[in-house]
Design an enzyme around this catalytic site. Structure first.
Site, mmCIF file in Angstrom:
data_model
loop_
_atom_site.group_PDB
_atom_site.id
_atom_site.type_symbol
_atom_site.label_atom_id
_atom_site.label_comp_id
_atom_site.label_asym_id
_atom_site.label_seq_id
_atom_site.Cartn_x
_atom_site.Cartn_y
_atom_site.Cartn_z
ATOM 1 N N LYS A 126 7.583 53.275 33.883
ATOM 2 C CA LYS A 126 8.300 52.601 34.970
ATOM 3 C C LYS A 126 8.595 51.138 34.617
ATOM 4 O O LYS A 126 7.682 50.354 34.373
ATOM 5 C CB LYS A 126 7.463 52.674 36.248
ATOM 6 N N ARG B 144 7.074 51.193 47.396
ATOM 7 C CA ARG B 144 7.272 52.380 48.246
ATOM 8 C C ARG B 144 5.939 52.965 48.655
ATOM 9 O O ARG B 144 4.914 52.737 48.018
ATOM 10 C CB ARG B 144 8.051 53.445 47.466
ATOM 11 N N ARG C 293 7.087 63.791 40.406
ATOM 12 C CA ARG C 293 6.576 63.338 39.113
ATOM 13 C C ARG C 293 6.754 64.432 38.060
ATOM 14 O O ARG C 293 6.909 65.613 38.393
ATOM 15 C CB ARG C 293 5.132 62.882 39.215
HETATM 16 C C1 BTN Z 1 8.493 50.733 44.218
HETATM 17 O O1 BTN Z 1 8.823 51.245 43.148
HETATM 18 O O2 BTN Z 1 7.445 51.033 44.772
HETATM 19 C C2 BTN Z 1 9.396 49.710 44.845
HETATM 20 C C3 BTN Z 1 9.085 48.309 44.373
HETATM 21 C C4 BTN Z 1 9.972 47.274 45.001
HETATM 22 C C5 BTN Z 1 9.500 45.864 44.712
HETATM 23 C C6 BTN Z 1 10.494 44.838 45.172
HETATM 24 S S1 BTN Z 1 10.137 43.238 44.505
HETATM 25 C C7 BTN Z 1 11.341 42.533 45.561
HETATM 26 C C8 BTN Z 1 11.211 43.222 46.899
HETATM 27 N N1 BTN Z 1 10.205 42.593 47.719
HETATM 28 C C9 BTN Z 1 9.169 43.385 47.953
HETATM 29 O O3 BTN Z 1 8.160 43.087 48.626
HETATM 30 N N2 BTN Z 1 9.353 44.570 47.350
HETATM 31 C C10 BTN Z 1 10.618 44.623 46.664
#
Ligand code: BTN
Length: 338
Positions: free
Chosen positions: A194, A129, A332
């Site tokens: 996390k 994100r 947070r």
């Molecule tokens: C976050 O917490 O920032 C979100 C992370 C999401 C990661 C997943 S891994 C599978 C999919 N492909 C990506 O490039 N991102 C999501």
């Protein structure tokens, strides 16, 4: 359901032989692969070039830094209920990819009511994100995306990531995890660290249904070195194995997540977030704790008071109860409460 390769995925044969984490001599590997020892050495270099840690032990052979349970379509689909199977249109397991989300976003959307799924052993440009990178050590996590055709994004999208959080926490509980919580809008937590995240992206055709891609990244087991590398970025991390009495199977966790996502999506389309709000509330890791929300460079402090029926965060502040929608705000725990 279409599975892209007979066993779901084509791993380099050398990797398959090394996946048990044991030490194997160059001679044995060469014989098994019907190759020269020089070709085995080149194969080891290729694995290393993709980020896989292979140790060479002088005069004894090679072994992976860590034993790995490779992705396996049969073991993943074994976790699906009949309902799940009926809603799975395609399952693509890849050895490497830039990002599973990017790959699905570029593909045609699946027929309504069904999902296309992509998971990969290696993700070279995993996205998180707010433009962050998503890093997962080889074999230690799950990188999976699910594409779904959505007829009413305005109604579905705002709280969908909360529904996804509920589905993932159900899946982790199925795999034996205890004590999983959720941090609004879409982090999966264990003991305030996390364990996973969700990235939802959208490609809308004008006037038509939208292609929604739900990306899920989960740490299943993290070797100490990988943990240090991820934590160097500033976030405290956890893995599903920390929350389980015995290390969970990576394929079983991936299959359970897929099954729970499919079941959640079907229900969510019918009933919306209201069908998941109570469960989300029981999983809320920040409820009644001091927290701060950042919106466009401004930080607002207060006490987290759960979510409303649209999945918006409620924060009790000195100026009263304020409401924040996901996509605009990040949340947070206030320092000192972790
Ligand atoms: C976050 O917490 O920032 C979100 C992370 C999401 C990661 C997943 S891994 C599978 C999919 N492909 C990506 O490039 N991102 C999501």
């Amino acid at each position: 359901m279409v599975v892209s390769a007979p066993n779901g995925i084509e791993h380099p044969p050398l990797l398959v032989l090394l996946s048990d984490g044991e030490l194997h001599s160059g001679e044995w590997l060469a014989k098994e692969l019907a190759q020269t020892r020089a070709a085995v050495w080149k194969g080891v270099q290729r694995l290393r070039a993709t980020g896989i840690e292979v140790h060479a032990v002088a005069r004894r052979g090679y072994r992976l830094a860590n034993r790995v349970e490779l992705l396996d379509a049969r073991r993943i689909t074994a976790e699906l209920t009949e309902e799940g199977r009926a809603h799975l249109h395609g399952l693509e397991l890849r050895y490497e990819v830039d990002s599973t989300n990017t790959r699905l976003l570029a593909a045609a959307p699946p027929p309504p009511g069904t999902a296309d799924v992509c998971a990969s052993e290696l993700q070279h440009a995993g996205r998180g994100r707010l433009g962050r990178r998503w890093i997962a050590p080889f074999g230690g996590g799950i990188a999976m995306s699910l594409g779904w055709t959505c007829s009413d994004v305005v109604r579905t999208l705002p709280a969908l990531s909360l529904g996804v959080g509920v589905a993932v926490s159900r899946a982790l509980a199925r795999a034996g995890a205890q004590g999983i919580t959720l941090k609004w809008p879409n982090d999966i937590w264990f003991r305030d660290r996390k364990l996973g995240g969700v990235l939802i992206e959208l490609r809308a055709e004008s006037g038509g249904p939208a292609h929604v891609v739900i990306g899920v990244g989960i740490n299943v087991s993290l070797p100490a070195q990988a943990r240090r590398e991820i934590e160097a970025g500033g976030a405290a991390v956890a893995a599903a194995a920390d929350a389980c009495a015995a290390p969970p199977s990576r394929n079983a966790v991936a299959g359970a997540i897929l099954d729970e996502l499919l079941s959640m999506l079907v229900r969510y389309e019918r009933l919306g977030f209201s069908a998941f709000r109570d469960e989300w509330t029981t999983l809320d890791g920040l409820r009644d704790r001091p927290a701060e929300v950042t919106v466009g460079g401004t930080t607002i402090r207060g006490v987290a008071r759960g979510v409303d029926s649209d999945g918006a965060l409620l924060l009790e502040t000195r100026d009263g109860l304020q409401r924040f929608v996901s996509g605009e705000a990040s949340l947070r725990l206030s320092a000192g409460d972790a």
